[in-house]
Design a protein around this motif. Structure first.
Motif, short mmCIF file in Angstrom:
data_model
loop_
_atom_site.label_atom_id
_atom_site.label_comp_id
_atom_site.label_asym_id
_atom_site.label_seq_id
_atom_site.Cartn_x
_atom_site.Cartn_y
_atom_site.Cartn_z
N VAL A 288 0.84 -1.20 0.00
CA VAL A 288 0.00 0.00 0.00
C VAL A 288 0.87 1.25 0.00
O VAL A 288 0.64 2.20 -0.76
CB VAL A 288 -0.96 -0.01 1.22
CG1 VAL A 288 -1.61 1.36 1.43
CG2 VAL A 288 -2.03 -1.07 1.04
N ASP A 289 1.90 1.27 0.85
CA ASP A 289 2.79 2.45 0.93
C ASP A 289 3.50 2.70 -0.39
O ASP A 289 3.58 3.85 -0.84
CB ASP A 289 3.82 2.26 2.04
CG ASP A 289 3.24 2.32 3.44
OD1 ASP A 289 2.05 2.73 3.57
OD2 ASP A 289 3.94 1.96 4.39
N GLU A 290 4.00 1.66 -1.02
CA GLU A 290 4.73 1.84 -2.28
C GLU A 290 3.80 2.28 -3.41
O GLU A 290 4.18 3.11 -4.24
CB GLU A 290 5.49 0.57 -2.66
CG GLU A 290 6.66 0.26 -1.74
CD GLU A 290 7.76 1.31 -1.76
OE1 GLU A 290 7.93 2.03 -2.78
OE2 GLU A 290 8.47 1.41 -0.75
N VAL A 291 2.60 1.73 -3.46
CA VAL A 291 1.64 2.16 -4.48
C VAL A 291 1.31 3.64 -4.27
O VAL A 291 1.31 4.43 -5.22
CB VAL A 291 0.36 1.29 -4.47
CG1 VAL A 291 -0.75 1.93 -5.29
CG2 VAL A 291 0.67 -0.11 -4.97
N SER A 292 1.09 4.03 -3.03
CA SER A 292 0.80 5.43 -2.73
C SER A 292 1.95 6.35 -3.13
O SER A 292 1.74 7.39 -3.75
CB SER A 292 0.49 5.57 -1.24
OG SER A 292 0.28 6.91 -0.91
#
Length: 138
Positions: free
Chosen positions: A25-29
């Motif tokens: 989730v963090d990397e996609v964001s």
């Protein structure tokens, strides 16, 4: 647009299941890509990626299944040839697979209510693992 990132995890091995959803989730964001797919890939022959409800009972059931399918105490030709006693680790990882692709819309992963992305370390020892994320979309 394509963005590639790697996240590092420290594992204990022996079927340890790690919830890595928050890392994905963090990397996609951080990628700035709003819609597309993210592929989560584990380089290596004794790790795997899948989804599961990351809850103690489900994780125990998951590990018990692999003990039944590919028990560590069976005779594995790999153990004889390579001498590292992790033939079961290679078989388990091959059955589950090294990657998973998840769609996302408006920067949010499309996962079910209880569905988490997990990395499974089937090796017979602790490891430092790198998990590659390739985020594609617009």
């Amino acid at each position: 647009m394509i963005a590639t990132a790697a996240v590092e995890v420290r594992t204990q091995g022996n079927g340890q299941v790690l919830d890595i959803t928050h890392l994905v989730v963090d990397e996609v964001s951080q990628s700035g890509i709003r819609g597309g797919i993210v592929t989560v890939f584990c380089p290596g022959a004794t790790g795997a990626v899948t989804t599961i409800e990351f809850e103690e009972g489900a994780v125990r059931d998951f590990n018990r299944l692999f003990d039944e399918i590919a028990a560590p105490d069976r005779a594995y030709a790999h153990n004889i040839l390579a001498g590292d006693r992790n033939g079961h680790s290679h078989v388990r990882a091959a059955l589950l697979g090294p990657s998973l692709t998840v769609p996302f819309v408006d920067g949010k992963l499309i996962l079910g209510m209880w569905q988490e992305i997990v990395f499974v370390d089937f090796d017979n020892r602790p490891r430092q693992r790198s998990i590659v994320l390739q985020i594609m979309g617009e």
